[in-house]
Design a protein around this motif. Structure first.
Motif: not given
Length: 313
Positions: A261-274, A285-295
């Motif tokens: 579980a990686a922390w703290t990831v706020n940029e969708p681009g980095r989250a996508a890499e992970l 810190d931004y669950p809304d951004r991650m929800r958009a990426l998940w979608s």
């Protein structure tokens, strides 16, 4: 014991720090209503042995402001800057915790965090009452126990702190729906002894790769393999700062049988890499951004939660 996590998860960091005041009931509520798999927050102990939500072991001038003394002539007032462990709950409850006070003009949350004035520092019991009122049984509670083994003057005894957190979770029938997190790996060992059924997240960053943080373990004894050391320390998940995560880290975590579980990831681009690397969870810190990426990726989204009855807090 290995942790089973099905599909990548969204973990709300300190509630939803980018959107609402951190470690507060309004912040945790906002994360629940957005929809997260896990609600992460920080806990420390007061002078009168109460568990409160605070990231810092001293009262932070960034997240807290003095309003008044707890009683006339209180010699400890003002409280900002004092160790949390030297203040009673009544003193800490006078603090304004709903308005961020940036210390620098480039504060990364100043433009996105909505203030909630008249917000107080909550107790762990109040948070558990809130989650119960929401009926959020499917949201895991990630309780980070704040302990700094290099600062025993500021930290509570790790066994007493862990015992109190475990007892509070047990009181609310939450040991099976929670995880205990810490950079101080002594807490992982104690938690494994006290509540073996509760997940344990071994937090790690570059600054804590020393034996004093790792319950006496030396990374060189593991060939520098952080996940192997985390497993030996009693972790059921390894949770590194995201900059430490690459293909080799993921390979080692797989060999150790630990999700990442990686922390703290706020940029969708980095989250996508992970996500492409195979992490099990993203702390944000931004669950809304991650929800958009998940979608965008067609990943399973945690359901938003609505209150089912008034919170008894």
């Amino acid at each position: 014991m290995h942790t089973e996590i099905h599909g990548p998860e969204i973990h709300g960091h300190r509630g939803a720090r980018g959107l609402r005041p951190e470690n507060t009931l309004p912040g945790l509520t906002h994360a629940l209503e957005l929809g997260v798999d896990a609600l992460e927050f920080d806990v420390a102990m007061t002078a009168d042995r109460r568990l409160v939500l605070t990231h810092d072991l001293t009262v932070s001038a960034l997240t807290s402001a003095d309003t008044r003394p707890a009683f006339p002539g209180d010699p400890l007032y003002p409280y900002v800057g004092l160790p949390v462990r030297e203040l009673a709950l009544a003193q800490l409850r006078t603090l304004e915790c709903g308005v961020r006070l940036p210390q620098h003009p480039d504060d990364r949350f100043a433009a996105t965090q909505v203030p909630v004035p008249e917000t107080r520092m909550p107790t762990l019991g109040a948070v558990l009452g809130l989650v119960d009122a929401y009926g959020a049984d499917g949201v895991r509670l990630h309780v980070e126990l704040k302990s700094d083994p290099t600062r025993p003057d500021l930290s509570s005894d790790p066994r007493e702190l862990t015992e109190m957190v475990v007892a509070e979770l047990d009181l609310h029938d939450r040991l099976g729906g929670a995880a205990i997190l810490s950079f101080d790996w002594r807490i992982l060992r104690i938690a494994r002894e006290l509540a073996p059924q509760t997940q344990r997240y071994a937090l790690i960053e570059q600054d804590t790769m020393e034996s004093v943080w790792l319950d006496g373990l030396h990374l060189e004894d593991f060939g520098g393999d952080v996940p192997a050391a985390a497993a030996a320390a009693g972790g059921t998940t390894v949770s590194p700062e995201h900059v430490l995560v690459d293909g080799e880290f993921m390979r080692r975590a797989g060999a150790a049988g630990l999700p990442v579980a990686a922390w703290t990831v706020n940029e969708p681009g980095r989250a996508a890499e992970l996500l492409d690397l195979g992490v099990a969870g993203i702390v944000t810190d931004y669950p809304d951004r991650m929800r958009a990426l998940w979608s965008e990726r067609g990943l399973a989204l945690p359901a938003p939660v609505r209150a089912r009855r008034p919170a008894r807090v």
